[in-house]
Design an enzyme around this catalytic site. Structure first.
Site, PDB file in Angstrom:
ATOM      1  N   ARG A  81       0.858  -1.189   0.000  1.00  0.00           N
ATOM      2  CA  ARG A  81       0.000   0.000   0.000  1.00  0.00           C
ATOM      3  C   ARG A  81       0.892   1.235   0.000  1.00  0.00           C
ATOM      4  NH1 ARG A  81      -3.768   2.833   4.685  1.00  0.00           N
ATOM      5  NH2 ARG A  81      -4.832   4.245   3.242  1.00  0.00           N
ATOM      6  N   HIS A  82       0.366   2.309  -0.546  1.00  0.00           N
ATOM      7  CA  HIS A  82       1.096   3.583  -0.545  1.00  0.00           C
ATOM      8  C   HIS A  82       1.313   4.089   0.880  1.00  0.00           C
ATOM      9  CE1 HIS A  82      -2.614   5.660   0.540  1.00  0.00           C
ATOM     10  NE2 HIS A  82      -3.230   4.949  -0.394  1.00  0.00           N
ATOM     11  N   ARG A 138      -1.058   9.740   3.393  1.00  0.00           N
ATOM     12  CA  ARG A 138      -1.633  10.721   2.465  1.00  0.00           C
ATOM     13  C   ARG A 138      -2.581  11.646   3.215  1.00  0.00           C
ATOM     14  NH1 ARG A 138      -6.853   9.406   2.251  1.00  0.00           N
ATOM     15  NH2 ARG A 138      -7.549   7.230   2.067  1.00  0.00           N
ATOM     16  N   ARG A 185      -0.314   9.137  -5.393  1.00  0.00           N
ATOM     17  CA  ARG A 185       0.259   8.635  -4.144  1.00  0.00           C
ATOM     18  C   ARG A 185       0.902   7.261  -4.309  1.00  0.00           C
ATOM     19  NH1 ARG A 185      -5.150   8.934  -3.932  1.00  0.00           N
ATOM     20  NH2 ARG A 185      -6.429   7.091  -3.548  1.00  0.00           N
ATOM     21  N   ASP A 209      -4.952   0.203   0.142  1.00  0.00           N
ATOM     22  CA  ASP A 209      -5.384  -0.632   1.267  1.00  0.00           C
ATOM     23  C   ASP A 209      -6.384  -1.691   0.818  1.00  0.00           C
ATOM     24  OD1 ASP A 209      -7.372   1.233   0.717  1.00  0.00           O
ATOM     25  OD2 ASP A 209      -7.423   2.082   2.744  1.00  0.00           O
TER      26      ASP A 209
END
Length: 416
Positions: free
Chosen positions: A27-28, A31, A101, A276
């Protein structure tokens, strides 16, 4: 919904001598909120260091860009004896969803995974090198972002939410939904919309912003369980999982299969930068999802190994802890053939996905077996009746008036 089997262990590095191939999905990083709600006191962009939905710096809490840079270094240490420190397009491939992102997280991750060495140093003052990141527009992507429209999936998820279990959840949350709708200024009528609101509040508390009084009444205790549950719904059934993660697992299985056969041009390490919901969907598809919202930079690692035979190990890093993941119906050391068999009902190529997503007429009508027999019999009877009428009409048309057969002169008859 699938079962869960998890065991927690600490792992900093792995023995790579028997590794054949690796797939990493993460996942990034941290943010800002994607879209603040209408009554949000922090909906003004001046409250945030970057635009809405963007990757942040916040390195002092090891989030955002720094978080992924450190994850890249961690992956470098973990696979030090498997993945050459010298970047090569013949070893490594990275794909990202087409979101700022995730693309930026991938870049930060690569900075930690592949700092330039020797002849790859192109500027001594910049300890970084450019590495390709592959992507495609989100609304055309049926592999990773899974936002390409799938009418069949849309119908199946709609049917899911009409089942007694989810109808009961809606009834149970009726007052909560009404309360949130009234105070937030946006319609909250589903688990998904509740999760969006919860996520905004979570980020605001992460940044030490004080929530409104009405929000503190319900956040986090009354919202978190339902927000977490929302991550389980996209792949709740096997049919949903097939259309949501099937193409990604098709690519993973193909990748591992090529490794077992030592196919020419095989890339031994594939990485995916996503969201996510991607993490939740992949775990759920394998029957190994413990209901929760996957945190920033959470990472799934699938490792193909060769011992007495080929087998797959799966790990989940959701913080500093790495967990052993056991796919439902398999051991932790999952024989590769068993791994493929378990996923066979799920795996679908992207071209097959395009065909399967199209709704046939029978999906519009929800009939049981008896109804299908009745309607099929009625249709067949109608066809037989129509055909009989047509045949009678044809016979009558050829019959002369009075019922006497008329003489028809043949070409060979002589005229008297």
């Amino acid at each position: 919904m699938y079962g869960v089997v998890l065991a927690t262990v600490l792992i900093n590095a792995v023995v790579c001598d028997d590794l054949l191939a690796v797939v990493v999905i993460y996942r990034h990083g941290d943010r800002t909120p994607i879209q603040p709600y209408p009554t949000d006191p922090y909906r003004n962009a001046s409250y945030w260091p970057v635009g809405f939905g963007q990757l942040t710096n916040v390195s002092y809490t090891l989030l955002g860009k720094m978080q992924h840079y450190l994850l890249g270094k961690w992956l470098r240490d973990r696979y030090a004896s498997f993945l050459s420190p010298h970047y090569s397009e013949k070893d490594f491939y990275l794909r990202s969803t087409d979101a700022d992102r995730t693309l930026m997280s991938a870049e930060a991750n690569l900075a930690g995974l592949y700092p330039p060495h020797a002849d790859q140093i192109w500027d001594p003052a910049i300890p970084w090198q450019p590495i390709p990141i592959h992507t495609m527009p989100e609304l055309e992507d049926n592999l990773l972002s899974m936002k390409k429209n799938c009418p069949k999936y849309n119908l199946l998820i709609t049917q899911l939410f009409k089942t007694p279990y989810f109808v009961n959840i809606s009834h149970k949350n009726h007052d909560l939904y009404a309360y949130l709708t009234k105070n937030s200024g946006t319609l909250i009528a589903s688990l998904e919309s509740l999760e969006y609101l919860y996520n905004t509040m979570f980020i605001e508390t992460l940044y030490n912003l004080t929530l409104p009084d009405w929000a503190r009444v319900v956040y986090p205790s009354k919202l978190k369980p339902w927000a977490d549950l929302s991550f389980a719904t996209p792949c709740w059934t096997q049919d949903l999982a097939r259309l949501k993660t099937g193409p990604l697992f098709h690519e993973i299985v193909e990748h591992f299969t090529n490794a077992t056969k030592n196919v020419t041009g095989f890339l031994k390490f594939r990485a995916y930068s996503a969201h996510d919901i991607t993490i939740a969907n992949v775990l759920n598809t394998m029957g190994a999802f413990q209901v929760h919202g996957p945190p920033y930079a959470s990472t799934i690692m699938l490792e193909l190994r060769r011992g007495a035979g080929e087998y797959v190990n799966i790990f989940y890093k959701n913080s500093s802890i790495v967990q052993n993941i056991t796919a439902k119906g398999c051991d932790f050391n999952c024989k590769f053939d068993d791994f493929v068999s378990l996923l066979r009902p799920i795996v679908i190529s992207r071209d097959e996905w395009n065909l399967e997503c199209q709704l046939e007429w029978y999906y519009y009508y929800h009939l049981d077996d008896l109804q299908y027999v009745i309607y099929a019999s009625a249709g067949l009877s109608f066809v037989v009746f129509t055909l009989s009428i047509w045949m009678v009409w044809r016979c009558c048309k050829r019959m002369p008036k009075g019922g006497v057969t008329a003489y028809t002169q043949l070409p060979s008859d002589e005229v008297a």
